[in-house]
Scaffold this active site. Sequence first.
Site, PDB file in Angstrom:
ATOM      1  CG  HIS A   7      -4.303  -2.202  15.576  1.00  0.00           C
ATOM      2  ND1 HIS A   7      -3.797  -0.638  14.679  1.00  0.00           N
ATOM      3  CD2 HIS A   7      -4.237  -2.871  14.520  1.00  0.00           C
ATOM      4  CE1 HIS A   7      -3.467  -0.934  13.488  1.00  0.00           C
ATOM      5  NE2 HIS A   7      -4.315  -3.135  13.425  1.00  0.00           N
TER       6      HIS A   7
ATOM      7  CE  LYS B 137      -3.605  -2.216   2.871  1.00  0.00           C
ATOM      8  NZ  LYS B 137      -4.455  -2.360   3.992  1.00  0.00           N
TER       9      LYS B 137
ATOM     10  CG  ASP C 260       4.098  -1.707  13.849  1.00  0.00           C
ATOM     11  OD1 ASP C 260       4.058  -0.088  13.646  1.00  0.00           O
ATOM     12  OD2 ASP C 260       3.659  -2.625  12.649  1.00  0.00           O
TER      13      ASP C 260
ATOM     14  CB  SER D 285      -5.349  -9.854   9.584  1.00  0.00           C
ATOM     15  OG  SER D 285      -6.895  -9.563   9.034  1.00  0.00           O
TER      16      SER D 285
END
Length: 412
Positions: A214, A15, A154, A217
Amino acid sequence: MTIILSVNAGSSSVKVSAYETLNSSAPPTQLAEASVSGLTAPPATFTYTAGFTSIKNEEIPKVDSQESAFEHILDRLQSAKSLPQISDKENITYVCHRVVHGGDYPGAHVIDDNTFQHLQDLTELAPLHNASALAIVKACMKLLPRAKNIAYFDSSFHASMPDAVRTYPIDPGVAKRNKLRKYGFHGISYSFITRSVAEFLRKDSEETNIIALHLGSGASACAVKGGQSVDNSMGLTPLAGLPGATRSGDVDPSLIFHFTHDAGKPAPGSSQKMHISQAEEILNKKSGWKALTGTTDFGHISSSSDPQCGLAFDIFTDRIVNFVGSYYVKLGGQVDALVFAGGIGEKANLLRSRVVEKCQCLGFELDQQKNEDTVKERVHNISSQGARHRTLVCQTDEQYEMARQCAVSQAV
């Protein structure tokens, strides 16, 4: 004028969002959003939005890797008549890369040869997560030689976790040598959530305490005290904590030895450069609600009358509630809001209802009508009027968060 690309690379998708910013005090303006998905289940498809122009699921058979996906997206952005700002590659100043595992990096880092090598070394610690991002970084260095590549991790948001939280009770020498500790993940998302909720509450981030979820998936929970992470459900890798579409989440560590005698052998798809044991393969890719139900579609699981779907839903609810209760205590009950985010957190109103119902004793309560309304704002209040604590839904945006941080501190 500064053009920023934010890149989020997964194992089967890429993305890219393009932003324009006039100066460091102005928030980035999104110019376009493009993605390639289905890299592991060809043919890959291309989706694109810029202004009034939109393309959805256009098949691109020749694209079969992260590198070729990024090159295809870049070509389409440059050839778009509605994007004169990007028509020349030289105009792209920064490329922000979401990198899941940053090891001990406490913040964003410009990617030079040394950084790239360090991140490659970390790939062995997180073989299923960092490889895709590094493949895109390599492509960027080739296709956009004048742009500055910046890694956003992250794990960085959780650098504030106390030693008692991040330390595993194992041999300290082995832990230090092999960098074995809790790192925590989904930090880019939690950074966006914390800032957005603080703005919604009209408080400084440094005064904001939240329990953030959060849920997608890949799913995790985070305790934020004074705008900083004090705990995260994920650990050394994103496998720990909540179950996900294909991840087991927390299980007894000895379970895998009883699961298969071959757990320690390399997985069939691993290579000499990136060994993935069958244990990691089983717990990361062959577990979670897909193992229980045969599908990764949580929307289907939520609405199904199949007993296995009901069990998967109840397991997910139970594990979430466990972390909410634990983090409520960790924050001493001083909680501004329970925040749902991520694809499932934003859309699954039944899951939100079940979780909050089980947490009602802590002072959380929903307005059912607000909970069922379509979430349109960046932060949406779904609390009942008399609730002691707020319950919110936040439409998190990792791509925007990277671009915003880049714009604010352009000399990272």
